[in-house]
Design a protein around this motif. Sequence first.
Motif, short mmCIF file in Angstrom:
data_model
loop_
_atom_site.label_atom_id
_atom_site.label_comp_id
_atom_site.label_asym_id
_atom_site.label_seq_id
_atom_site.Cartn_x
_atom_site.Cartn_y
_atom_site.Cartn_z
N SER A 1 0.86 -1.18 0.00
CA SER A 1 0.00 0.00 0.00
C SER A 1 0.89 1.23 0.00
N ALA A 2 0.33 2.33 -0.44
CA ALA A 2 1.09 3.57 -0.47
C ALA A 2 0.14 4.75 -0.52
N GLY A 3 0.59 5.86 0.00
CA GLY A 3 -0.19 7.08 -0.03
C GLY A 3 0.71 8.29 0.18
N VAL A 4 0.13 9.46 0.18
CA VAL A 4 0.85 10.70 0.40
C VAL A 4 0.05 11.54 1.40
N CYS A 5 0.74 12.14 2.34
CA CYS A 5 0.09 13.04 3.31
C CYS A 5 0.80 14.38 3.30
N ASN B 1 -3.88 10.92 0.70
CA ASN B 1 -4.51 10.21 -0.40
C ASN B 1 -4.02 8.76 -0.43
N GLN B 2 -4.48 8.02 -1.42
CA GLN B 2 -4.08 6.62 -1.61
C GLN B 2 -3.84 6.39 -3.09
N TRP B 3 -2.66 5.89 -3.41
CA TRP B 3 -2.40 5.63 -4.82
C TRP B 3 -1.96 4.19 -5.08
N ASN B 4 -2.01 3.36 -4.04
CA ASN B 4 -1.72 1.94 -4.24
C ASN B 4 -2.28 1.15 -3.06
#
Length: 215
Positions: A138-142, A194-197
């Motif tokens: 999983s991966a995201g950006v904050c 957000n979530q991108w994976n």
Amino acid sequence: MRRIRRHLTFANVVSVIALFVALSGGTAVALSGSNTVFTDDIANDTQPAGGGNPAGGLAAADLRPNSVGGSEVANGSIAGADIAPSALPFGRKITSSCDPSSTTYVDCGTLTINLPRSGLRVLIIASAMWYNDAPGGSAGVCRIGVNGAPFGPNAFPGEGTDSTGNIVENSLTLTNVTDPNLGAGNHTFGLACNQWNGDIKFNPTYVSVVVLGPG
């Protein structure tokens, strides 16, 4: 002589004494029944500092509430110990769950603070616990937000794989200080992610704000 004595009153005698003392360079003291003293009744530079000491001076109890404003206080004369903790705004917001589902950023916690005047710096601390809630990675950006706009560097939470099948929480923290260009009034500070994976969740999130003072 009898005519002069007939026109003598207590007020006349007090007035003559006060005039004599003033002309001779002494300190005149009002001898009336009123307890009201105006600014022109006190000679400049005659009141020592520290109202509670034996030397005298004006104490806080001698002043009417709200009678002293910023224009009466010399710049830079107030120390940190003289400022009440409530004088500078601060706050903390906890959000129990934040679950973005795409690369679109969602608010994971916001806090609104009212700045009493312009030119103040604000310390922002945004943190979150996050975990992978699906097989694989999983991966995201904050990022921190100030009035809805991105502010400062991003954090990139995520993990390559979750081979154990157990939910293991991790943490992230972002901190930054604003420039002293925010105007007086309400300002909103927050954490957006957000979530991108995969499937990454943030639970809980924390947003703390402390007004530091002028820049």
